[in-house]
Design a protein around this motif. Structure first.
Motif, PDB file in Angstrom:
ATOM      1  N   GLY A 317     -50.895 -16.728  47.069  1.00 52.10           N
ATOM      2  CA  GLY A 317     -49.853 -17.299  46.897  1.00 52.10           C
ATOM      3  C   GLY A 317     -49.095 -15.056  46.527  1.00 52.10           C
ATOM      4  O   GLY A 317     -47.478 -14.905  45.885  1.00 52.10           O
ATOM      5  N   ASN A 320     -44.358 -11.659  48.550  1.00 53.55           N
ATOM      6  CA  ASN A 320     -43.022 -12.123  48.330  1.00 53.55           C
ATOM      7  C   ASN A 320     -42.546 -12.557  50.272  1.00 53.55           C
ATOM      8  O   ASN A 320     -41.378 -12.405  50.397  1.00 53.55           O
ATOM      9  N   TRP A 325     -45.771 -17.318  48.766  1.00 50.27           N
ATOM     10  CA  TRP A 325     -46.120 -17.609  47.920  1.00 50.27           C
ATOM     11  C   TRP A 325     -45.801 -19.412  47.434  1.00 50.27           C
ATOM     12  O   TRP A 325     -46.463 -19.958  46.714  1.00 50.27           O
ATOM     13  N   TYR A 410     -45.224 -11.635  44.779  1.00 49.95           N
ATOM     14  CA  TYR A 410     -44.537 -12.532  44.729  1.00 49.95           C
ATOM     15  C   TYR A 410     -44.847 -12.699  42.708  1.00 49.95           C
ATOM     16  O   TYR A 410     -43.018 -12.463  42.511  1.00 49.95           O
TER      17      TYR A 410
END
Length: 534
Positions: A317, A320, A325, A410
């Motif tokens: 994750g 972005n 994510w 992210y």
């Protein structure tokens, strides 16, 4: 002295205090690595000469900065390494150990098998500091070679540089990628068949010479394969032709959907290595997985293996883009738009092979309740974080990135504890999703004649649902979507050609929720499943 100039000197003094004096005397659970370049700047090629000393009293023991070098003291050649990571102020380095005559020298650094080539990796945008170490640890539990590594604290010219990962460089070696040494005269017969290492990666950094695949992926891009071992400037043309032709034969068999176990594409690859590689990349949802930092190797008279795993700083994750994510969706199907580096086409074709998906599901079921059980993964994180209790504070004082967006984060946490909590929560959700969504049926009989195989992704979906159909004949399929109360919300009849057909359904008008899909061959129902609109 005017007031403005006074504050400038004060700021410089505080920086020097925080960057050097504050960290001149402390103890750490981590090995302490010191580099001395004599003031010379470390460059991205060529390597410069430097000295390295390591203070290490053994696993679990404290190491004091005031101690003498007691584990290693000697000469090295060192350079900056990496591709996009070179834009960060905290640099990663590649180095080789030298003897007193400047010749390469093997040594078992921090109890890892002796070798000359090593890497000092710099976690920077990965503010957990452990994504690579965590992944290598998990991959090792699956049984194949994974690069060994140790968390350390680094000084360069007596200046504290934070937490680094001292790790093995991927190369042919009896203790690393254990394949036969390919000699220049190995040009025929059994001797020509191995060993080889190739990689799929950007052409910046190391490498850059190789060949393009004959086949395009869904974005009409051709995968570029690079010679890693023997290196491009050392490999004989006959050897280069051999490994290129071998991989091309594998790709041709996949492209033609030759799924027969003995005469199809599996005659070229070790399917177990591909399955384990997929499990690690999907567990971590590695946005760079499959398409970058991907190694493959072939030993003498053996099939092609994929691995070792490499480069997970943007996984779990920590990116972005590409929905990286999100905890749902399989990374083999990632849509990166016009990005020139895309997943090789063969991964999605594998999902239409019931032999592959059965083996995948069976392997997942085994490891999900054993070595990759969620609690085991979380325990591995906790064991690493304990080591980083005080070192992480020093690292983030040297590199104050907590609470700051660093490409391509992210999630931006205010403190280190929140970074770790977010990582754990992400893994909990990801493991739950994978256990529901890893394709295949461990109880199926893939030896039955294959009429067609079907995969639906992503699941959950947003604005578009994709269905891939692999068929050995031309078909007409009916596709229906129903809401949970039984209302039919979509229906279409689609011709399917022999081979691989991709069907995209625009679902932008559908509300969030659970849907049932139904597939009919003619008027006969052949598959029913569940999908979720996010």
């Amino acid at each position: 002295m005017n007031l403005k100039l006074y504050f400038v000197f004060l700021a410089l003094f505080v920086y020097a205090l925080n960057g050097n004096a504050q960290y001149s005397n402390f103890s750490s659970k981590l090995p302490l690595v010191y580099l001395n370049t004599g003031g010379e700047e470390i460059r991205d090629e060529p390597k410069i000469q430097a000295e390295m000393g390591i203070i290490w009293n053994g696993t679990g023991e404290l190491n004091q900065t005031s101690s003498k070098f007691n584990h290693f003291q000697g000469n090295i050649g060192i350079e900056i390494r990496g591709s996009s990571s070179q834009m960060f102020p905290k640099k990663s380095y590649g180095f080789e150990l030298h003897d007193e005559n400047g010749e390469d020298m093997d040594f078992p650094l921090l109890e890892m098998p002796e070798e000359e080539d090593w890497i000092l990796y710099a976690p920077y945008s990965d503010k957990s500091l452990i994504r690579n170490v965590l992944t290598f640890t998990l991959a090792e539990k699956l049984g194949a070679y994974s690069p060994r590594c140790r968390l350390v604290e680094l000084f360069i010219n007596d200046k504290y540089e934070g937490i680094y990962v001292l790790m093995e460089k991927i190369k042919r070696d009896k203790n690393r990628v254990d394949i036969a040494k390919l000699k220049p005269e190995d040009l025929a017969g059994e001797e020509l068949t191995g060993g080889y290492i190739v990689k799929i990666d950007k052409t910046t950094g190391s490498g850059g010479s190789g060949w393009q695949s004959d086949y395009v992926n869904k974005m009409q891009r051709r995968t570029f394969y690079q010679y890693e071992y023997p290196a491009a400037d050392e490999i004989h043309q006959t050897q280069a032709d051999y490994i290129r032709n071998y991989i091309s034969d594998f790709e041709e068999a996949v492209y033609k959907h030759e799924f027969d176990l003995e005469n199809g594409y599996q005659q070229y690859i070790d399917i177990n290595s591909f399955i384990d590689y997929m499990i690690i990349n999907e567990l971590s949802k590695n946005i760079d997985g499959y398409r970058l930092s991907t190694f493959m190797y072939k030993d003498k008279n053996e099939k092609l293996n994929i691995g070792p795993v490499w480069d997970f700083n943007l996984a779990y994750g920590n990116a972005n883009y590409g929905n990286a994510w999100e905890t749902f969706g399989l990374e083999i199907y990632v849509d990166l738009g016009d990005d020139q580096w895309q997943n090789p086409f063969w991964w999605s074709v594998f999902m239409g092979d019931r032999n592959f998906t059965k083996a995948l599901r069976c392997r997942w079921d085994d490891v999900y309740f054993d070595v990759l059980a969620t609690e085991q993964v979380i325990n591995t994180i906790d064991s690493l974080v304990v080591l980083l209790d005080e070192p992480s504070e020093r690292n983030f004082a040297r590199w104050p990135v907590l609470g700051e967006w660093i490409w391509p984060n992210y999630y931006v946490a205010p403190d280190y504890s929140s970074e770790i909590t977010w990582l754990k929560n992400w893994i909990y959700e990801r493991m739950r999703y994978l256990n529901l969504s890893i394709p295949g049926d461990c109880d199926s009989d893939p030896t039955q004649p294959l009429d067609f195989a079907l995969s639906t992704f992503p699941n959950p979906f947003t604005h578009k649902l994709t269905i891939q159909v692999t068929s050995d004949k031309n078909l007409s399929l009916g596709i229906q979507l129903f809401s949970v109360n039984g209302n039919r919300v979509h229906e279409q009849r689609t011709p399917v050609s022999e081979g691989l057909t991709t069907i995209e359904i625009n679902t932008a008008s559908l509300q969030r929720g659970l849907y049932i899909y139904r597939v009919l061959k003619g008027e006969v129902e052949v598959e029913v499943g569940k999908v979720v609109k996010m």
